[in-house]
Design a protein around this motif. Structure first.
Motif, PDB file in Angstrom:
ATOM      1  N   HIS A 268      55.464  47.248  48.101  1.00 44.64           N
ATOM      2  CA  HIS A 268      54.387  48.606  47.040  1.00 44.64           C
ATOM      3  C   HIS A 268      54.962  47.497  45.443  1.00 44.64           C
ATOM      4  N   GLY A 269      55.793  46.834  45.449  1.00 46.56           N
ATOM      5  CA  GLY A 269      56.656  46.716  44.126  1.00 46.56           C
ATOM      6  C   GLY A 269      57.538  47.305  43.703  1.00 46.56           C
ATOM      7  N   PHE A 270      58.241  47.488  42.410  1.00 46.81           N
ATOM      8  CA  PHE A 270      59.164  47.872  42.047  1.00 46.81           C
ATOM      9  C   PHE A 270      59.425  49.904  41.628  1.00 46.81           C
ATOM     10  N   LEU A 271      58.468  49.956  40.985  1.00 45.72           N
ATOM     11  CA  LEU A 271      58.230  51.964  41.142  1.00 45.72           C
ATOM     12  C   LEU A 271      58.153  52.541  42.116  1.00 45.72           C
ATOM     13  N   LYS A 272      56.787  52.264  42.855  1.00 47.53           N
ATOM     14  CA  LYS A 272      56.212  52.763  44.121  1.00 47.53           C
ATOM     15  C   LYS A 272      57.037  52.077  45.434  1.00 47.53           C
ATOM     16  N   GLY A 273      57.764  51.566  45.174  1.00 47.32           N
ATOM     17  CA  GLY A 273      59.231  51.098  46.280  1.00 47.32           C
ATOM     18  C   GLY A 273      59.969  51.910  46.361  1.00 47.32           C
TER      19      GLY A 273
ATOM     20  N   PRO B  16      54.915  52.755  55.007  1.00 47.13           N
ATOM     21  CA  PRO B  16      53.896  53.080  55.052  1.00 47.13           C
ATOM     22  C   PRO B  16      53.213  51.668  54.856  1.00 47.13           C
ATOM     23  N   PRO B  17      51.743  51.263  55.192  1.00 47.70           N
ATOM     24  CA  PRO B  17      51.558  50.286  54.653  1.00 47.70           C
ATOM     25  C   PRO B  17      51.075  50.068  53.412  1.00 47.70           C
ATOM     26  N   ALA B  18      50.379  49.347  52.463  1.00 44.96           N
ATOM     27  CA  ALA B  18      50.391  49.014  51.104  1.00 44.96           C
ATOM     28  C   ALA B  18      48.052  49.537  51.050  1.00 44.96           C
ATOM     29  N   SER B  19      48.063  49.211  51.653  1.00 45.15           N
ATOM     30  CA  SER B  19      46.599  49.540  52.308  1.00 45.15           C
ATOM     31  C   SER B  19      46.188  50.871  52.005  1.00 45.15           C
TER      32      SER B  19
ATOM     33  N   GLN C 299      64.289  47.861  51.287  1.00 44.87           N
ATOM     34  CA  GLN C 299      64.044  45.887  50.621  1.00 44.87           C
ATOM     35  C   GLN C 299      62.704  46.192  50.951  1.00 44.87           C
ATOM     36  N   GLU C 300      62.044  46.541  52.403  1.00 44.37           N
ATOM     37  CA  GLU C 300      61.104  46.155  52.983  1.00 44.37           C
ATOM     38  C   GLU C 300      59.941  47.083  51.850  1.00 44.37           C
ATOM     39  N   ALA C 301      60.175  47.461  51.223  1.00 43.07           N
ATOM     40  CA  ALA C 301      59.366  49.595  50.404  1.00 43.07           C
ATOM     41  C   ALA C 301      58.909  48.704  48.763  1.00 43.07           C
ATOM     42  N   ILE C 302      60.024  47.904  48.349  1.00 44.71           N
ATOM     43  CA  ILE C 302      59.831  47.431  46.887  1.00 44.71           C
ATOM     44  C   ILE C 302      59.281  46.086  47.199  1.00 44.71           C
TER      45      ILE C 302
END
Length: 83
Positions: free
Chosen positions: A41-46, A69-72, A35-38
């Protein structure tokens, strides 16, 4: 796709997961991580990060703290004085 994936994760977390014994090796749990990753980072990367995490979830992995991991951290840095 993002909202559908997040909805499916919520259904799993609140309807299916309570009926199963808790065996998660990681903190946060894999569903929380997904849930946090999506969201971050969005659907694909998450989804890719979540699949990678699920691949590490096996009896021979010691587990432990494994945050998203943080998006930055994934963005390349730009040099101010680039010629």
């Amino acid at each position: 796709m993002r909202s559908i994936a997040l909805g499916l994760i919520k259904v799993y977390r609140y309807a299916i997961s309570p009926m199963m014994a808790s065996h998660c090796r990681f903190y946060p749990s894999c569903s929380c991580y997904a849930q946090e990753a999506i969201e971050e980072h969005g659907f694909l990367k998450g989804s890719l990060l979540s699949a990678r995490r699920l691949g590490r979830c096996h009896p021979w992995n010691p587990g432990g703290y494994d945050p998203v991991p943080p998006a930055s951290a994934n963005r390349p840095t730009r040099m101010a004085n680039k010629p």
